[in-house]
Write a protein that holds these residues in place. Structure first.
Motif, mmCIF file in Angstrom:
data_model
loop_
_atom_site.group_PDB
_atom_site.id
_atom_site.type_symbol
_atom_site.label_atom_id
_atom_site.label_comp_id
_atom_site.label_asym_id
_atom_site.label_seq_id
_atom_site.Cartn_x
_atom_site.Cartn_y
_atom_site.Cartn_z
ATOM 1 N N ALA A 1 0.697 -1.297 0.011
ATOM 2 C CA ALA A 1 0.052 -0.075 0.001
ATOM 3 C C ALA A 1 0.905 1.193 -0.081
ATOM 4 N N LEU A 2 1.888 1.259 0.877
ATOM 5 C CA LEU A 2 2.819 2.388 0.820
ATOM 6 C C LEU A 2 3.657 2.651 -0.413
ATOM 7 N N GLU A 3 4.208 1.741 -1.153
ATOM 8 C CA GLU A 3 4.787 1.737 -2.218
ATOM 9 C C GLU A 3 3.658 2.275 -3.437
ATOM 10 N N ARG A 4 2.369 1.948 -3.479
ATOM 11 C CA ARG A 4 1.448 2.297 -4.354
ATOM 12 C C ARG A 4 1.025 3.670 -4.078
ATOM 13 N N MET A 5 1.175 4.267 -2.818
ATOM 14 C CA MET A 5 0.805 5.657 -2.519
ATOM 15 C C MET A 5 1.995 6.545 -3.101
ATOM 16 N N VAL A 6 3.400 5.954 -2.944
ATOM 17 C CA VAL A 6 4.248 6.847 -3.316
ATOM 18 C C VAL A 6 4.256 6.843 -4.814
ATOM 19 N N LYS A 7 3.903 5.741 -5.621
ATOM 20 C CA LYS A 7 3.983 5.732 -7.033
ATOM 21 C C LYS A 7 2.987 6.960 -7.576
ATOM 22 N N GLU A 8 1.905 6.913 -6.943
ATOM 23 C CA GLU A 8 0.948 7.928 -7.017
ATOM 24 C C GLU A 8 1.388 9.419 -7.087
ATOM 25 N N ALA A 9 1.901 9.559 -5.760
ATOM 26 C CA ALA A 9 2.712 10.942 -5.541
ATOM 27 C C ALA A 9 3.620 11.136 -6.606
ATOM 28 N N GLU A 10 4.529 10.280 -6.919
ATOM 29 C CA GLU A 10 5.476 10.273 -8.136
ATOM 30 C C GLU A 10 4.964 10.769 -9.388
ATOM 31 N N LYS A 11 3.950 10.243 -9.713
ATOM 32 C CA LYS A 11 3.178 10.599 -10.991
ATOM 33 C C LYS A 11 2.664 11.955 -10.946
ATOM 34 N N LEU A 12 2.286 12.297 -9.901
ATOM 35 C CA LEU A 12 1.897 13.814 -9.788
ATOM 36 C C LEU A 12 3.000 14.824 -9.508
ATOM 37 N N GLY A 13 4.208 14.475 -9.436
ATOM 38 C CA GLY A 13 5.547 15.338 -9.626
ATOM 39 C C GLY A 13 5.588 15.722 -8.067
ATOM 40 N N ALA A 14 5.219 15.112 -7.225
ATOM 41 C CA ALA A 14 5.468 15.473 -5.701
ATOM 42 C C ALA A 14 6.869 15.123 -5.257
ATOM 43 N N ASP A 15 7.358 15.969 -4.335
ATOM 44 C CA ASP A 15 8.633 15.616 -3.524
ATOM 45 C C ASP A 15 8.292 14.982 -2.351
ATOM 46 N N ALA A 16 7.073 14.941 -1.796
ATOM 47 C CA ALA A 16 6.910 14.372 -0.256
ATOM 48 C C ALA A 16 5.402 14.122 -0.206
ATOM 49 N N VAL A 17 5.283 13.270 0.820
ATOM 50 C CA VAL A 17 3.730 13.010 1.343
ATOM 51 C C VAL A 17 3.804 13.173 2.747
ATOM 52 N N ILE A 18 2.921 14.204 3.048
ATOM 53 C CA ILE A 18 2.598 14.864 4.402
ATOM 54 C C ILE A 18 1.525 14.083 5.149
ATOM 55 N N GLY A 19 1.448 14.080 6.241
ATOM 56 C CA GLY A 19 0.140 13.563 7.012
ATOM 57 C C GLY A 19 -0.166 12.396 6.667
ATOM 58 N N PHE A 20 0.905 11.552 6.482
ATOM 59 C CA PHE A 20 0.585 10.019 6.131
ATOM 60 C C PHE A 20 0.046 9.154 7.239
ATOM 61 N N ARG A 21 -0.834 8.352 6.853
ATOM 62 C CA ARG A 21 -1.683 7.555 7.628
ATOM 63 C C ARG A 21 -1.782 5.959 7.043
ATOM 64 N N PHE A 22 -2.062 5.235 7.824
ATOM 65 C CA PHE A 22 -2.415 3.878 7.194
ATOM 66 C C PHE A 22 -3.955 3.784 8.055
ATOM 67 N N SER A 23 -4.639 2.755 7.388
ATOM 68 C CA SER A 23 -5.850 2.534 7.807
ATOM 69 C C SER A 23 -6.198 1.386 7.405
ATOM 70 N N SER A 24 -7.088 0.613 8.049
ATOM 71 C CA SER A 24 -7.434 -0.955 7.811
ATOM 72 C C SER A 24 -8.908 -1.197 7.900
ATOM 73 N N SER A 25 -9.552 -2.118 7.060
ATOM 74 C CA SER A 25 -10.762 -2.582 7.328
ATOM 75 C C SER A 25 -10.916 -4.095 6.892
ATOM 76 N N THR A 26 -11.845 -4.830 7.381
ATOM 77 C CA THR A 26 -12.212 -5.843 7.126
ATOM 78 C C THR A 26 -13.456 -6.088 5.792
ATOM 79 N N ILE A 27 -12.839 -6.620 4.781
ATOM 80 C CA ILE A 27 -13.764 -6.589 3.483
ATOM 81 C C ILE A 27 -14.727 -7.585 3.464
ATOM 82 N N MET A 28 -14.178 -8.742 4.049
ATOM 83 C CA MET A 28 -15.286 -10.185 4.209
ATOM 84 C C MET A 28 -14.288 -10.962 5.106
ATOM 85 N N SER A 29 -15.099 -11.890 5.366
ATOM 86 C CA SER A 29 -14.134 -13.010 6.384
ATOM 87 C C SER A 29 -13.045 -13.566 5.696
ATOM 88 N N GLY A 30 -11.982 -13.287 6.379
ATOM 89 C CA GLY A 30 -10.666 -13.800 5.931
ATOM 90 C C GLY A 30 -9.977 -12.576 4.869
#
Length: 107
Positions: free
Chosen positions: A61-90
């Motif tokens: 998830a972190l790698e994918r977020m960084v790739k998205e930021a790089e595509k936008l020409g960003a130098d950094a990501v601030i206020g970074f957070r993780f979130s999780s949720s259960t989609i279905m059993s397992g």
């Protein structure tokens, strides 16, 4: 790419806010992990198979977020957070998100 949970980066100022960026992954456990986890709950202690799975999911998830930021020409990501949720059993989703910015070195 600088990734930080803070809103400011020492020695830099935010020149431009590029936008919100995120990366996510949905991971599921397999039957072998499920059986081992069930047995482990009887004895207690860390369920290493799940720990490894969630560590891998956070990294993806972190790698994918960084790739998205790089595509936008960003130098950094601030206020970074993780979130999780259960989609279905397992199956769980891990989401990495923050604000992509362009920086300027302070003088």
């Amino acid at each position: 790419m600088i990734v930080t949970t803070t809103e400011k980066i020492p020695g830099y100022e935010v020149k431009e806010v590029v936008g919100i960026v995120s990366g996510n992954v949905v991971m599921s456990k397999h039957l072998g992990r499920d059986i081992a986890a069930a047995l482990k709950t009887l004895a207690g202690g860390e369920i290493k198979g799940y720990t490894e799975m969630l560590t891998e999911a956070r990294n993806i998830a972190l790698e994918r977020m960084v790739k998205e930021a790089e595509k936008l020409g960003a130098d950094a990501v601030i206020g970074f957070r993780f979130s999780s949720s259960t989609i279905m059993s397992g199956a769980a989703e891990i989401l990495a998100y923050g604000t992509a910015v362009k920086l300027r070195k302070k003088e």
